[in-house]
Design a protein around this motif. Sequence first.
Motif, PDB file in Angstrom:
ATOM      1  N   THR A   2       0.831  -1.198   0.000  1.00 39.20           N
ATOM      2  CA  THR A   2       0.000   0.000   0.000  1.00 39.20           C
ATOM      3  C   THR A   2       0.863   1.244   0.000  1.00 39.20           C
ATOM      4  O   THR A   2       2.016   1.227   0.433  1.00 39.20           O
ATOM      5  CB  THR A   2      -0.944   0.033   1.213  1.00 39.20           C
ATOM      6  N   ALA A  30      -3.480   0.392  -7.723  1.00 39.01           N
ATOM      7  CA  ALA A  30      -3.928  -0.612  -6.759  1.00 39.01           C
ATOM      8  C   ALA A  30      -3.113  -0.497  -5.477  1.00 39.01           C
ATOM      9  O   ALA A  30      -1.890  -0.388  -5.515  1.00 39.01           O
ATOM     10  CB  ALA A  30      -3.778  -2.010  -7.350  1.00 39.01           C
ATOM     11  N   TRP A  71     -10.108   6.197  -1.501  1.00 39.24           N
ATOM     12  CA  TRP A  71      -9.579   5.036  -2.214  1.00 39.24           C
ATOM     13  C   TRP A  71     -10.652   4.505  -3.160  1.00 39.24           C
ATOM     14  O   TRP A  71     -11.828   4.814  -3.019  1.00 39.24           O
ATOM     15  CB  TRP A  71      -9.123   3.955  -1.242  1.00 39.24           C
ATOM     16  N   ARG A  72     -10.212   3.712  -4.134  1.00 34.77           N
ATOM     17  CA  ARG A  72     -11.178   3.077  -5.047  1.00 34.77           C
ATOM     18  C   ARG A  72     -12.017   2.093  -4.244  1.00 34.77           C
ATOM     19  O   ARG A  72     -11.490   1.312  -3.449  1.00 34.77           O
ATOM     20  CB  ARG A  72     -10.462   2.346  -6.173  1.00 34.77           C
ATOM     21  N   ASP A  75     -10.871  -1.488  -4.025  1.00 33.42           N
ATOM     22  CA  ASP A  75      -9.503  -1.738  -3.582  1.00 33.42           C
ATOM     23  C   ASP A  75      -9.484  -2.081  -2.090  1.00 33.42           C
ATOM     24  O   ASP A  75      -9.341  -1.212  -1.233  1.00 33.42           O
ATOM     25  CB  ASP A  75      -8.631  -0.512  -3.872  1.00 33.42           C
ATOM     26  N   GLN A  77      -7.262  -3.671  -0.395  1.00 38.68           N
ATOM     27  CA  GLN A  77      -5.946  -3.465   0.205  1.00 38.68           C
ATOM     28  C   GLN A  77      -5.797  -2.015   0.686  1.00 38.68           C
ATOM     29  O   GLN A  77      -5.346  -1.767   1.807  1.00 38.68           O
ATOM     30  CB  GLN A  77      -4.858  -3.811  -0.807  1.00 38.68           C
TER      31      GLN A  77
END
Length: 87
Positions: A2, A30, A71-72, A75, A77
């Motif tokens: 990350t 990602a 964040w997406r 995603d 993670q």
Amino acid sequence: MTSKQVLDVSQLEPCEPLERVLAAIPKLQAGEYLCMLHRMEPLHLYPILTRDGYSWLTRAGRDVPVEVYIWRSTDTQAEAAVLAETK
């Protein structure tokens, strides 16, 4: 792995913070998330994030009044990293 991207918009005039974050989030890879540092809660941003497939977490900041983690939505993670950092 990350990665945290920091975007300090706390000293910018409206609408520049919105424009800056909307330019930055499509570049997230990602595992990456954005921490936006702001002087106020960006209420106009949230519907745009939802529409475009992003999730966010807002909290009181340490060095500025507001921190918004973005964040997406897909995603997991990046989401896990945000939750670990903000707990």
